[in-house]
Design a protein around this motif. Structure first.
Motif, PDB file in Angstrom:
ATOM      1  N   ASN A   8      58.336  32.049  16.484  1.00 17.24           N
ATOM      2  CA  ASN A   8      59.282  31.857  15.394  1.00 17.24           C
ATOM      3  C   ASN A   8      58.596  31.044  14.304  1.00 17.24           C
ATOM      4  O   ASN A   8      57.748  30.189  14.589  1.00 17.24           O
ATOM      5  CB  ASN A   8      60.535  31.132  15.871  1.00 17.24           C
ATOM      6  N   ALA A   9      58.980  31.291  13.053  1.00 22.15           N
ATOM      7  CA  ALA A   9      58.323  30.584  11.959  1.00 22.15           C
ATOM      8  C   ALA A   9      59.248  30.505  10.753  1.00 22.15           C
ATOM      9  O   ALA A   9      60.099  31.381  10.536  1.00 22.15           O
ATOM     10  CB  ALA A   9      57.021  31.281  11.566  1.00 22.15           C
ATOM     11  N   TYR A  10      59.057  29.448   9.979  1.00 23.72           N
ATOM     12  CA  TYR A  10      59.692  29.332   8.664  1.00 23.72           C
ATOM     13  C   TYR A  10      58.681  29.815   7.641  1.00 23.72           C
ATOM     14  O   TYR A  10      57.494  29.466   7.705  1.00 23.72           O
ATOM     15  CB  TYR A  10      60.066  27.872   8.387  1.00 23.72           C
ATOM     16  N   MET A  11      59.133  30.639   6.693  1.00 21.17           N
ATOM     17  CA  MET A  11      58.233  31.160   5.672  1.00 21.17           C
ATOM     18  C   MET A  11      58.793  30.890   4.288  1.00 21.17           C
ATOM     19  O   MET A  11      59.984  31.090   4.035  1.00 21.17           O
ATOM     20  CB  MET A  11      58.023  32.662   5.839  1.00 21.17           C
ATOM     21  N   ALA A  12      57.936  30.410   3.406  1.00 23.86           N
ATOM     22  CA  ALA A  12      58.300  30.184   2.007  1.00 23.86           C
ATOM     23  C   ALA A  12      57.298  30.919   1.132  1.00 23.86           C
ATOM     24  O   ALA A  12      56.093  30.874   1.386  1.00 23.86           O
ATOM     25  CB  ALA A  12      58.291  28.700   1.691  1.00 23.86           C
ATOM     26  N   LYS A  13      57.818  31.600   0.118  1.00 26.74           N
ATOM     27  CA  LYS A  13      56.965  32.344  -0.805  1.00 26.74           C
ATOM     28  C   LYS A  13      57.186  31.835  -2.218  1.00 26.74           C
ATOM     29  O   LYS A  13      58.288  31.445  -2.581  1.00 26.74           O
ATOM     30  CB  LYS A  13      57.285  33.843  -0.764  1.00 26.74           C
ATOM     31  N   ALA A  14      56.121  31.846  -3.011  1.00 25.34           N
ATOM     32  CA  ALA A  14      56.242  31.494  -4.418  1.00 25.34           C
ATOM     33  C   ALA A  14      57.074  32.546  -5.144  1.00 25.34           C
ATOM     34  O   ALA A  14      56.932  33.742  -4.891  1.00 25.34           O
ATOM     35  CB  ALA A  14      54.859  31.380  -5.052  1.00 25.34           C
ATOM     36  N   THR A  43      64.716  26.867   0.690  1.00 27.89           N
ATOM     37  CA  THR A  43      64.948  28.180   0.082  1.00 27.89           C
ATOM     38  C   THR A  43      64.182  29.302   0.784  1.00 27.89           C
ATOM     39  O   THR A  43      64.334  30.462   0.404  1.00 27.89           O
ATOM     40  CB  THR A  43      64.541  28.157  -1.400  1.00 27.89           C
ATOM     41  N   GLY A  44      63.361  28.967   1.777  1.00 25.47           N
ATOM     42  CA  GLY A  44      62.661  30.005   2.520  1.00 25.47           C
ATOM     43  C   GLY A  44      63.550  30.621   3.586  1.00 25.47           C
ATOM     44  O   GLY A  44      64.776  30.479   3.547  1.00 25.47           O
ATOM     45  N   HIS A  45      62.939  31.300   4.539  1.00 24.91           N
ATOM     46  CA  HIS A  45      63.744  31.931   5.584  1.00 24.91           C
ATOM     47  C   HIS A  45      62.981  31.967   6.905  1.00 24.91           C
ATOM     48  O   HIS A  45      61.754  31.839   6.946  1.00 24.91           O
ATOM     49  CB  HIS A  45      64.143  33.352   5.173  1.00 24.91           C
ATOM     50  N   ASP A  46      63.723  32.132   7.975  1.00 22.53           N
ATOM     51  CA  ASP A  46      63.132  32.232   9.307  1.00 22.53           C
ATOM     52  C   ASP A  46      62.577  33.638   9.525  1.00 22.53           C
ATOM     53  O   ASP A  46      63.185  34.631   9.101  1.00 22.53           O
ATOM     54  CB  ASP A  46      64.169  31.932  10.378  1.00 22.53           C
ATOM     55  N   THR A  47      61.440  33.686  10.184  1.00 21.87           N
ATOM     56  CA  THR A  47      60.799  34.966  10.470  1.00 21.87           C
ATOM     57  C   THR A  47      59.995  34.795  11.759  1.00 21.87           C
ATOM     58  O   THR A  47      60.289  33.910  12.561  1.00 21.87           O
ATOM     59  CB  THR A  47      59.906  35.393   9.283  1.00 21.87           C
ATOM     60  N   THR A  48      59.018  35.619  11.957  1.00 25.06           N
ATOM     61  CA  THR A  48      58.104  35.456  13.082  1.00 25.06           C
ATOM     62  C   THR A  48      56.679  35.573  12.577  1.00 25.06           C
ATOM     63  O   THR A  48      56.402  36.236  11.572  1.00 25.06           O
ATOM     64  CB  THR A  48      58.334  36.506  14.184  1.00 25.06           C
TER      65      THR A  48
END
Length: 259
Positions: free
Chosen positions: A27-33, A17-22
């Motif tokens: 490059n990075a995958y990011m997940a937030k509560a 459910t997260g998204h790709d970012t930097t």
């Protein structure tokens, strides 16, 4: 690093459910509560977790699902950067030993050695420190040595506030000798990469380092269980869930504890 133990296992079902970012230049995958936790005063953006992937890298669905869970349960922003310069092991070979020779694993390891990847890992942690009040690290397999290096007492100020690792690879006695932040190890019963000798050394030395230490032992499972275990096998599923709960609890304690 053994190809057999580092690329075997199971690919999990699920939709991250997260998204790709930097993160910096990576490059990075990011997940937030989606909600703050009861231990959080100023919100999940106040703390971050640097998730350092295993050999399957930043696109592996299993580890993206873990990032999502850690973000939600810890109350943190979780980043999993690409530390393999865009190179990805095809995840569909994870359960098929007949296909393991399709991938040049020795060459892959040489291209992604400690010496090659440490500057990027250090910079990723430094970037998070400029954006978040506290930073924890969760490292798996390849990420194990990196988490210990980030937690070294050689760095003033500290690069990170706490670390947790599961089935670490390439860990050295020097890494253990220098640890200077709260550290947790999730260690399977059978692990050619984190040998009985290294387990014994860690359990003898880390308690003398003056930092909090938690050692979690997982009988009946092998290297890779925390990120590539079989959810259809009762023993492996229980070990996976127990490891996740232990790591979540550890990171919550040292990122939010006392608040």
């Amino acid at each position: 690093m053994s190809s057999q133990c580092c690329i075997s296992g199971f690919k999990w079902d699920g939709a991250p459910t997260g998204h790709d970012t930097t993160l910096g230049d990576l490059n990075a995958y990011m997940a937030k509560a989606t909600t703050t936790t009861s231990t959080t005063n100023s919100g999940e953006d106040d703390v971050a977790v640097l998730f350092i992937h295993d050999a399957f890298g930043w696109t592996f669905v299993n580890e993206r699902l873990l990032c999502d869970s850690y973000a939600e349960e810890i109350g943190a922003t979780v980043y999993m950067p690409d530390f393999f310069a865009g190179e990805v092991i095809p995840s569909d070979i994870v359960r098929d030993p007949k296909r393991w020779n399709e991938f040049d694993f020795p060459g892959f390891i040489a291209r992604n050695s400690r010496e090659e990847r440490w500057p990027q890992i250090q910079q990723a942690a430094a970037t998070l420190k400029t954006k978040h009040r506290k930073v924890g690290v969760a490292g798996f397999c390849f990420g194990g040595w990196a988490a210990f290096e980030l937690g070294s007492d050689e760095y003033t100020p500290r690069l990170v506030d706490c670390i947790t690792v599961a089935h670490p690879t390439n860990l050295t006695t020097n890494d253990i000798d220098k640890i200077g932040v709260p550290v947790q190890i999730c260690a399977p019963d059978e692990d050619p990469m984190f040998t009985p000798e290294m387990k014994k050394y860690a359990n003898e030395v880390i308690p003398t380092r003056g930092c909090a230490y938690d050692y979690q032992y997982f009988p009946g499972v092998t290297h890779g269980f925390a990120t590539r275990g079989n959810p259809g096998a009762d023993g492996e599923r229980r070990a996976m869930m127990r490891s996740k709960r232990a790591q979540v609890g550890w990171l919550k304690e040292w990122l939010h504890g006392g608040e």
